[in-house]
Design an enzyme around this catalytic site. Structure first.
Site, PDB file in Angstrom:
ATOM      1  N   LYS A  53       1.018  -1.225  -0.207  1.00  0.00           N
ATOM      2  CA  LYS A  53       0.032  -0.123  -0.143  1.00  0.00           C
ATOM      3  C   LYS A  53       1.041   1.209  -0.034  1.00  0.00           C
ATOM      4  O   LYS A  53       0.769   2.092  -0.823  1.00  0.00           O
ATOM      5  CB  LYS A  53      -0.899  -0.037   1.237  1.00  0.00           C
ATOM      6  CG  LYS A  53      -1.433   1.344   1.627  1.00  0.00           C
ATOM      7  CD  LYS A  53      -2.407   1.427   2.797  1.00  0.00           C
ATOM      8  CE  LYS A  53      -1.554   1.414   4.191  1.00  0.00           C
ATOM      9  NZ  LYS A  53      -1.591   2.824   4.668  1.00  0.00           N
ATOM     10  N   ASN A  54       1.905   1.143   0.908  1.00  0.00           N
ATOM     11  CA  ASN A  54       2.630   2.470   0.997  1.00  0.00           C
ATOM     12  C   ASN A  54       3.710   2.709   0.066  1.00  0.00           C
ATOM     13  O   ASN A  54       4.234   3.953   0.051  1.00  0.00           O
ATOM     14  CB  ASN A  54       3.239   2.423   2.611  1.00  0.00           C
ATOM     15  CG  ASN A  54       2.302   2.648   3.696  1.00  0.00           C
ATOM     16  OD1 ASN A  54       1.249   2.999   3.284  1.00  0.00           O
ATOM     17  ND2 ASN A  54       2.688   2.151   4.976  1.00  0.00           N
ATOM     18  N   CYS A 147      -4.428  12.106  11.938  1.00  0.00           N
ATOM     19  CA  CYS A 147      -5.057  10.913  12.029  1.00  0.00           C
ATOM     20  C   CYS A 147      -5.235  10.297  13.601  1.00  0.00           C
ATOM     21  O   CYS A 147      -4.733  10.839  14.396  1.00  0.00           O
ATOM     22  CB  CYS A 147      -4.630  10.049  10.950  1.00  0.00           C
ATOM     23  SG  CYS A 147      -3.165   9.214  11.401  1.00  0.00           S
ATOM     24  N   ARG A 152       0.459  14.114  12.654  1.00  0.00           N
ATOM     25  CA  ARG A 152       1.277  13.797  11.326  1.00  0.00           C
ATOM     26  C   ARG A 152       1.694  14.988  10.774  1.00  0.00           C
ATOM     27  O   ARG A 152       1.104  15.602   9.751  1.00  0.00           O
ATOM     28  CB  ARG A 152       0.194  13.001  10.480  1.00  0.00           C
ATOM     29  CG  ARG A 152      -0.278  11.796  11.204  1.00  0.00           C
ATOM     30  CD  ARG A 152       0.558  10.861  11.426  1.00  0.00           C
ATOM     31  NE  ARG A 152       1.071   9.993  10.241  1.00  0.00           N
ATOM     32  CZ  ARG A 152       0.444   9.118   9.345  1.00  0.00           C
ATOM     33  NH1 ARG A 152      -0.590   8.732   9.715  1.00  0.00           N
ATOM     34  NH2 ARG A 152       0.868   8.611   8.180  1.00  0.00           N
ATOM     35  N   ASP A 339       4.348  -0.220  12.016  1.00  0.00           N
ATOM     36  CA  ASP A 339       3.095  -0.652  11.573  1.00  0.00           C
ATOM     37  C   ASP A 339       2.999  -2.024  11.817  1.00  0.00           C
ATOM     38  O   ASP A 339       2.051  -2.613  11.455  1.00  0.00           O
ATOM     39  CB  ASP A 339       3.370  -0.364   9.962  1.00  0.00           C
ATOM     40  CG  ASP A 339       3.254   0.956   9.471  1.00  0.00           C
ATOM     41  OD1 ASP A 339       3.453   1.186   8.186  1.00  0.00           O
ATOM     42  OD2 ASP A 339       2.858   1.818  10.418  1.00  0.00           O
ATOM     43  N   ARG A 431      -8.931  -0.250   4.443  1.00  0.00           N
ATOM     44  CA  ARG A 431      -7.832   0.926   3.808  1.00  0.00           C
ATOM     45  C   ARG A 431      -6.631   0.215   3.464  1.00  0.00           C
ATOM     46  O   ARG A 431      -6.133   0.571   2.577  1.00  0.00           O
ATOM     47  CB  ARG A 431      -7.705   2.112   4.997  1.00  0.00           C
ATOM     48  CG  ARG A 431      -8.810   3.052   5.039  1.00  0.00           C
ATOM     49  CD  ARG A 431      -8.263   4.326   5.875  1.00  0.00           C
ATOM     50  NE  ARG A 431      -6.621   4.442   5.409  1.00  0.00           N
ATOM     51  CZ  ARG A 431      -5.773   4.762   6.343  1.00  0.00           C
ATOM     52  NH1 ARG A 431      -5.879   4.729   7.623  1.00  0.00           N
ATOM     53  NH2 ARG A 431      -4.595   5.034   5.803  1.00  0.00           N
TER      54      ARG A 431
HETATM   55  C1  EPZ Z   1       4.493   6.476   6.436  1.00  0.00           C
HETATM   56  O1  EPZ Z   1       3.837   7.616   6.965  1.00  0.00           O
HETATM   57  C2  EPZ Z   1       3.451   5.501   6.263  1.00  0.00           C
HETATM   58  N1  EPZ Z   1       2.480   5.861   5.327  1.00  0.00           N
HETATM   59  C3  EPZ Z   1       3.068   5.125   7.705  1.00  0.00           C
HETATM   60  O2  EPZ Z   1       2.171   3.871   7.488  1.00  0.00           O
HETATM   61  C4  EPZ Z   1       4.242   4.587   8.480  1.00  0.00           C
HETATM   62  O3  EPZ Z   1       3.821   4.300   9.692  1.00  0.00           O
HETATM   63  C5  EPZ Z   1       5.381   5.642   8.579  1.00  0.00           C
HETATM   64  O4  EPZ Z   1       5.634   6.050   7.450  1.00  0.00           O
HETATM   65  C6  EPZ Z   1       6.591   5.405   9.464  1.00  0.00           C
HETATM   66  O5  EPZ Z   1       7.110   4.094   8.849  1.00  0.00           O
HETATM   67  C7  EPZ Z   1       2.544   5.830   4.217  1.00  0.00           C
HETATM   68  O6  EPZ Z   1       3.713   5.776   3.502  1.00  0.00           O
HETATM   69  C8  EPZ Z   1       1.453   6.299   3.349  1.00  0.00           C
HETATM   70  P1  EPZ Z   1       7.027   9.780   8.634  1.00  0.00           P
HETATM   71  P2  EPZ Z   1       4.862   9.149   7.151  1.00  0.00           P
HETATM   72  O7  EPZ Z   1       6.802  11.033   7.907  1.00  0.00           O
HETATM   73  O8  EPZ Z   1       5.526   9.358   5.932  1.00  0.00           O
HETATM   74  C9  EPZ Z   1       7.122  12.946  12.255  1.00  0.00           C
HETATM   75  C10 EPZ Z   1       0.249   2.529   7.965  1.00  0.00           C
HETATM   76  O9  EPZ Z   1      -0.137   1.985   8.894  1.00  0.00           O
HETATM   77  N2  EPZ Z   1       7.217  13.773  11.134  1.00  0.00           N
HETATM   78  O10 EPZ Z   1       7.999   8.748   8.703  1.00  0.00           O
HETATM   79  O11 EPZ Z   1       3.541  10.050   7.425  1.00  0.00           O
HETATM   80  C11 EPZ Z   1       5.683  11.947  12.428  1.00  0.00           C
HETATM   81  O12 EPZ Z   1       5.004  12.865  13.182  1.00  0.00           O
HETATM   82  C12 EPZ Z   1       0.894   3.871   7.951  1.00  0.00           C
HETATM   83  O13 EPZ Z   1       0.392   1.844   6.873  1.00  0.00           O
HETATM   84  C13 EPZ Z   1       7.450  15.108  11.584  1.00  0.00           C
HETATM   85  O14 EPZ Z   1       7.563  15.478  12.793  1.00  0.00           O
HETATM   86  O15 EPZ Z   1       5.632   9.036   8.407  1.00  0.00           O
HETATM   87  C14 EPZ Z   1       6.209  10.835  13.072  1.00  0.00           C
HETATM   88  O16 EPZ Z   1       6.386  10.762  14.169  1.00  0.00           O
HETATM   89  C15 EPZ Z   1       0.600   4.667   9.214  1.00  0.00           C
HETATM   90  N3  EPZ Z   1       7.383  16.233  10.582  1.00  0.00           N
HETATM   91  C16 EPZ Z   1       7.492  10.318  12.450  1.00  0.00           C
HETATM   92  O17 EPZ Z   1       8.115  11.828  11.955  1.00  0.00           O
HETATM   93  C17 EPZ Z   1       7.214  15.789   9.177  1.00  0.00           C
HETATM   94  O18 EPZ Z   1       7.265  16.877   8.446  1.00  0.00           O
HETATM   95  C18 EPZ Z   1       7.576   9.599  11.320  1.00  0.00           C
HETATM   96  O19 EPZ Z   1       6.656  10.060  10.271  1.00  0.00           O
HETATM   97  C19 EPZ Z   1       7.043  14.475   8.874  1.00  0.00           C
HETATM   98  C20 EPZ Z   1       6.999  13.575   9.796  1.00  0.00           C
END
Ligand code: EPZ
Length: 455
Positions: A53-54, A147, A152, A339, A431
């Site tokens: 998915k991701n 979410c 996020r 995840d 989803r």
């Molecule tokens: C991706 O989300 C995945 N989603 C998530 O999968 C996954 O849990 C996550 O990466 C971590 O591996 C998709 O790819 C669509 P991050 P993403 O940016 O990109 C902080 C699932 O269950 N952060 O790596 O949103 C954030 O708050 C989903 O399939 C900032 O602070 O994750 C979090 O604490 C859930 N500022 C951490 O980084 C930013 O600008 C990791 O978030 C961006 C992120």
């Protein structure tokens, strides 16, 4: 009820007005769907893992980088994929969805209507900002809200685009970005405060068409980042180092179309490995990448399972009689994936001894604890930590899914519990898992999809 203001995608002088459409009956219907599971049955046989998915979601956004035909295969059939397809069509993209194959052409991204409901509901729609900005020089896109699992934020995406020469304002929930002085984004050296998957992907896509070289340091190393990079290279991009913490992108003027096969979903694979462990069943998983599951396999070994790599795309899990407790701390790849935290917690509720689970990635990703406690699990949670005391068994109960991976954890717990478990609010599960109930039923699980009474 206050009506949501219409949001809009605006590019150049064309405005895409996002009308407010609320499919009321669809929302009510989703809320009533449930899985009825009779636990205590072992599973057997083999399951084929779907595409990731991701990876699929971000690669769909990546097709906006070129004006030619792109053919994406092994795309999972999921609600999120359908939502992303609707959003791309709203941008004027031509998109044919045939089973697990997408034919996409983004040559004429122009004005049309997109259901506001989709844009606000699918955070991944924000992935469009990088490609649209580098293709069109200007874009407006709704700020993705938080979410269930956390706020996020997207400030790392924004700061990176600013470093590449974009002005970015956020007003009334809309992110307005434009290349300062027109023309192309400029290559830049960007250090990410945290290895954000989304920020790495947004900036990597934007950099493919920038003028000059971009270096992303402290980049996310997830396999989905690497899959996106390989897809962009298939379109003619010049990217080195994807999958490591430093990615170097040399911008090119234009990208061409191409074909891409999405990598297997490592989280679905991990979920089925835990399904084998928690039901004490030997299962074979086809179409996996073992190297994407190193941390999960290591933890399954530490609780007492054996996971055998039968080939470069087949894994087999051999369960243990009893499970030992182990500690889990979620980390960026190659650490233990956030995840998989909920699914592994379900297994640890049946291990001997106390396991400490620490969720380091998201601030609200322990909502499954309360639901597992309803099934008799002995869990104490405080802040981002949970102490899971093993119990001899779980008891089936009606439980409520709160987010995608929590849903999967409750299904796994239901497979092992004594008696009947009803997992409600399936919109979360649908989803991110392609036919999870059908796949489990084919392995021998007593699991049916039902509609709860409307009352
Ligand atoms: C991706 O989300 C995945 N989603 C998530 O999968 C996954 O849990 C996550 O990466 C971590 O591996 C998709 O790819 C669509 P991050 P993403 O940016 O990109 C902080 C699932 O269950 N952060 O790596 O949103 C954030 O708050 C989903 O399939 C900032 O602070 O994750 C979090 O604490 C859930 N500022 C951490 O980084 C930013 O600008 C990791 O978030 C961006 C992120």
């Amino acid at each position: 009820m206050a009506h949501s203001l219409p949001h809009s995608f605006i590019q150049e002088d064309r405005t895409i007005t996002v009308a407010v459409q609320r499919p009321a009956q669809a929302v009510a219907k989703e809320d009533r769907s449930a899985l009825e599971i009779f636990g205590g049955h072992s599973l057997q046989g083999q399951v084929t893992i779907s595409g990731a998915k991701n990876s699929a979601l971000v690669i769909m956004a990546g097709t906006l980088l070129c004006a030619d035909d792109c053919r994406i295969t092994n795309v999972p059939k999921l609600a999120d994929i359908n939502n992303m397809a609707e959003i791309l069509k709203a941008l004027g993209v031509s998109l044919k969805h045939d089973g697990n194959t997408l034919e996409i052409n983004a040559s004429d991204i122009g004005g049309s209507e997109a259901p506001y409901e989709l844009v606000s509901r699918l955070r991944a729609s924000f992935f469009a900002i990088g490609p649209l900005l580098s293709r069109l020089g200007e874009v407006k896109i709704p700020l993705p809200g938080g979410c269930a699992i956390g706020a996020r934020p997207v400030e790392l995406h924004v700061k990176g685009l600013q470093a590449m020469g974009a002005s970015v304002q956020i007003e009334h929930g809309i992110v307005k970005a434009a290349v300062i002085g027109g023309g192309r984004l400029k290559g830049a050296k960007i250090y990410l405060d945290c290895p954000s998957v989304g920020a790495t992907e947004t900036l990597m896509m934007a950099a493919t068409l920038a003028d000059g070289e971009t270096i992303i340091e402290n980049a996310a190393q997830e396999p989905e980042v690497e899959d996106l990079a390989n897809f962009c290279c298939a379109l003619g991009a010049k990217i080195e180092g994807a999958g490591t913490n430093t990615i170097v992108i040399s911008g090119v003027e234009k990208l061409h179309g191409g074909e891409w096969d999405i990598i297997p979903d490592r989280i679905e694979a991990g979920t089925f490995l835990v399904a084998g462990a928690i039901t004490r069943s030997e299962l074979t998983l086809n179409s996996v990448v073992p190297d994407h599951l190193t941390a999960v396999i290591a933890k399954l070994h530490s609780v007492g399972c054996k996971v055998i790599t039968e080939s470069d795309s087949i894994l087999r899990i051999i369960p243990a009689e009893t499970y030992k407790a182990t500690d889990i701390k979620t980390m960026p790849f190659p650490g233990f994936p956030t995840d998989m935290q909920a699914q592994f917690m379900a297994l640890l509720t049946l291990a001997e001894g106390n396991s400490v689970i620490t969720e380091m990635m998201f601030e609200n990703r322990l909502q499954h604890v309360a639901e597992l406690q309803r099934m008799g699990a002995n869990i104490k949670s405080k802040g981002n930590m949970a102490i899971v005391g093993g119990m001899p068994f779980l008891s089936g109960a009606p439980v409520m899914a709160t987010d995608l991976r929590a849903s999967a954890a409750l299904v796994l717990a239901g497979l092992a519990a004594q008696g009947k478990t009803t997992v409600q609010q399936l919109r979360h599960l649908d989803r991110g898992y392609e036919q999870l109930d059908e796949k489990l039923r084919r392995l021998g699980a007593k699991i049916e999809r039902i509609e709860m009474s409307a009352s």
